[in-house]
Design a protein around this motif. Structure first.
Motif, short mmCIF file in Angstrom:
data_model
loop_
_atom_site.label_atom_id
_atom_site.label_comp_id
_atom_site.label_asym_id
_atom_site.label_seq_id
_atom_site.Cartn_x
_atom_site.Cartn_y
_atom_site.Cartn_z
N LEU A 185 -1.56 -20.48 -4.13
CA LEU A 185 -1.22 -19.61 -3.01
C LEU A 185 -0.34 -18.46 -3.48
CD1 LEU A 185 -1.37 -19.08 0.02
CD2 LEU A 185 0.64 -20.54 0.30
N GLU A 186 0.64 -18.77 -4.32
CA GLU A 186 1.53 -17.74 -4.85
C GLU A 186 0.75 -16.74 -5.70
OE1 GLU A 186 4.85 -15.54 -5.40
OE2 GLU A 186 4.61 -17.25 -4.04
N LYS A 187 -0.17 -17.25 -6.51
CA LYS A 187 -0.98 -16.37 -7.36
C LYS A 187 -1.86 -15.46 -6.49
CE LYS A 187 -3.88 -16.54 -11.46
NZ LYS A 187 -4.56 -17.38 -12.44
N ALA A 188 -2.42 -16.00 -5.42
CA ALA A 188 -3.25 -15.21 -4.51
C ALA A 188 -2.41 -14.14 -3.82
CB ALA A 188 -3.91 -16.11 -3.47
N LYS A 189 -1.18 -14.49 -3.43
CA LYS A 189 -0.29 -13.51 -2.80
C LYS A 189 0.05 -12.39 -3.77
CE LYS A 189 2.11 -16.45 0.55
NZ LYS A 189 3.42 -17.03 0.91
N GLN A 190 0.31 -12.74 -5.02
CA GLN A 190 0.63 -11.73 -6.03
C GLN A 190 -0.56 -10.80 -6.26
OE1 GLN A 190 1.97 -13.89 -9.46
NE2 GLN A 190 4.03 -14.22 -8.64
N LYS A 191 -1.75 -11.38 -6.32
CA LYS A 191 -2.94 -10.58 -6.54
C LYS A 191 -3.17 -9.63 -5.36
CE LYS A 191 -7.78 -10.97 -7.85
NZ LYS A 191 -8.90 -11.86 -8.14
N SER A 192 -2.98 -10.13 -4.16
CA SER A 192 -3.13 -9.31 -2.97
C SER A 192 -2.11 -8.18 -2.95
CB SER A 192 -2.97 -10.17 -1.71
OG SER A 192 -3.03 -9.39 -0.56
N ALA A 193 -0.87 -8.49 -3.29
CA ALA A 193 0.18 -7.47 -3.33
C ALA A 193 -0.14 -6.42 -4.38
CB ALA A 193 1.53 -8.12 -3.61
N GLN A 194 -0.67 -6.85 -5.52
CA GLN A 194 -1.04 -5.92 -6.59
C GLN A 194 -2.16 -5.00 -6.13
OE1 GLN A 194 0.70 -5.83 -9.40
NE2 GLN A 194 -0.46 -4.17 -10.30
N GLN A 195 -3.14 -5.55 -5.40
CA GLN A 195 -4.24 -4.73 -4.90
C GLN A 195 -3.75 -3.72 -3.88
OE1 GLN A 195 -6.97 -7.75 -3.51
NE2 GLN A 195 -8.17 -7.69 -5.40
N GLU A 196 -2.84 -4.15 -3.00
CA GLU A 196 -2.28 -3.24 -2.01
C GLU A 196 -1.51 -2.11 -2.69
OE1 GLU A 196 -0.02 -5.30 0.98
OE2 GLU A 196 -1.66 -6.68 1.39
N LEU A 197 -0.75 -2.45 -3.72
CA LEU A 197 0.00 -1.45 -4.48
C LEU A 197 -0.95 -0.43 -5.11
CD1 LEU A 197 2.65 -0.36 -5.68
CD2 LEU A 197 2.30 -1.96 -7.58
N LYS A 198 -2.03 -0.91 -5.70
CA LYS A 198 -3.01 -0.01 -6.32
C LYS A 198 -3.63 0.91 -5.29
CE LYS A 198 -4.56 -2.61 -10.37
NZ LYS A 198 -5.72 -3.24 -11.02
N GLN A 199 -3.98 0.35 -4.12
CA GLN A 199 -4.58 1.16 -3.07
C GLN A 199 -3.61 2.24 -2.58
OE1 GLN A 199 -5.79 -1.74 -0.16
NE2 GLN A 199 -7.80 -2.04 -1.10
N ARG A 200 -2.34 1.86 -2.40
CA ARG A 200 -1.34 2.82 -1.93
C ARG A 200 -1.12 3.91 -2.97
NH1 ARG A 200 3.31 -0.02 -1.56
NH2 ARG A 200 4.35 1.11 -3.20
N GLN A 201 -1.03 3.51 -4.25
CA GLN A 201 -0.84 4.50 -5.31
C GLN A 201 -2.03 5.45 -5.39
OE1 GLN A 201 -0.13 1.93 -8.68
NE2 GLN A 201 2.08 2.23 -8.55
N ARG A 202 -3.23 4.90 -5.23
CA ARG A 202 -4.43 5.73 -5.28
C ARG A 202 -4.42 6.74 -4.13
NH1 ARG A 202 -9.81 4.23 -7.50
NH2 ARG A 202 -11.31 5.69 -6.63
N ALA A 203 -4.05 6.29 -2.94
CA ALA A 203 -3.97 7.19 -1.79
C ALA A 203 -2.93 8.27 -2.01
CB ALA A 203 -3.66 6.39 -0.52
N GLU A 204 -1.79 7.90 -2.59
CA GLU A 204 -0.74 8.87 -2.88
C GLU A 204 -1.21 9.90 -3.91
OE1 GLU A 204 2.68 6.61 -4.02
OE2 GLU A 204 3.06 5.92 -1.98
N ILE A 205 -1.93 9.44 -4.91
CA ILE A 205 -2.45 10.34 -5.94
C ILE A 205 -3.44 11.33 -5.33
CG2 ILE A 205 -3.93 10.47 -7.99
CD1 ILE A 205 -2.51 7.84 -8.90
N TYR A 206 -4.34 10.84 -4.47
CA TYR A 206 -5.30 11.73 -3.83
C TYR A 206 -4.58 12.74 -2.93
CZ TYR A 206 -9.47 9.20 -5.34
OH TYR A 206 -10.48 8.65 -6.09
N ALA A 207 -3.56 12.30 -2.19
CA ALA A 207 -2.81 13.20 -1.33
C ALA A 207 -2.09 14.26 -2.16
CB ALA A 207 -1.81 12.42 -0.48
N LEU A 208 -1.47 13.85 -3.25
CA LEU A 208 -0.79 14.80 -4.13
C LEU A 208 -1.78 15.79 -4.74
CD1 LEU A 208 1.78 15.73 -5.54
CD2 LEU A 208 1.35 14.01 -7.30
N ASN A 209 -2.93 15.29 -5.14
CA ASN A 209 -3.95 16.16 -5.72
C ASN A 209 -4.41 17.21 -4.70
OD1 ASN A 209 -5.79 17.06 -7.67
ND2 ASN A 209 -7.41 15.77 -6.85
N ARG A 210 -4.58 16.79 -3.45
CA ARG A 210 -5.01 17.71 -2.40
C ARG A 210 -3.94 18.80 -2.18
NH1 ARG A 210 -6.79 14.15 0.74
NH2 ARG A 210 -4.81 13.58 1.70
#
Length: 67
Positions: free
Chosen positions: A20-45
């Protein structure tokens, strides 16, 4: 001595908690990647828009100095 066929029991609660802890960490990592990607696209725009504004300003200056 233990019989040769015996094996130690693993506590299943700890395994489930670890999974369960490993799944939570993986989910948090995916959310972080998605947020960073969105921020990068916004900055690029924003940077693209700024670059276009600066280019338009440069073109106007060149036209004014050329006339």
């Amino acid at each position: 001595m233990e019989p040769s066929g015996g094996r130690k029991e693993k506590p299943k609660g700890k395994e489930a908690a670890a999974r369960l802890e490993k799944a939570k960490q993986k989910s948090a990592q995916q959310e972080l990647k998605q947020r960073q990607r969105a921020e990068i696209y916004a900055l690029n725009r924003v940077m693209t828009e700024l670059e276009q504004q600066q280019f338009d300003s440069f073109c106007k200056q060149m036209q004014a100095s050329g006339e």
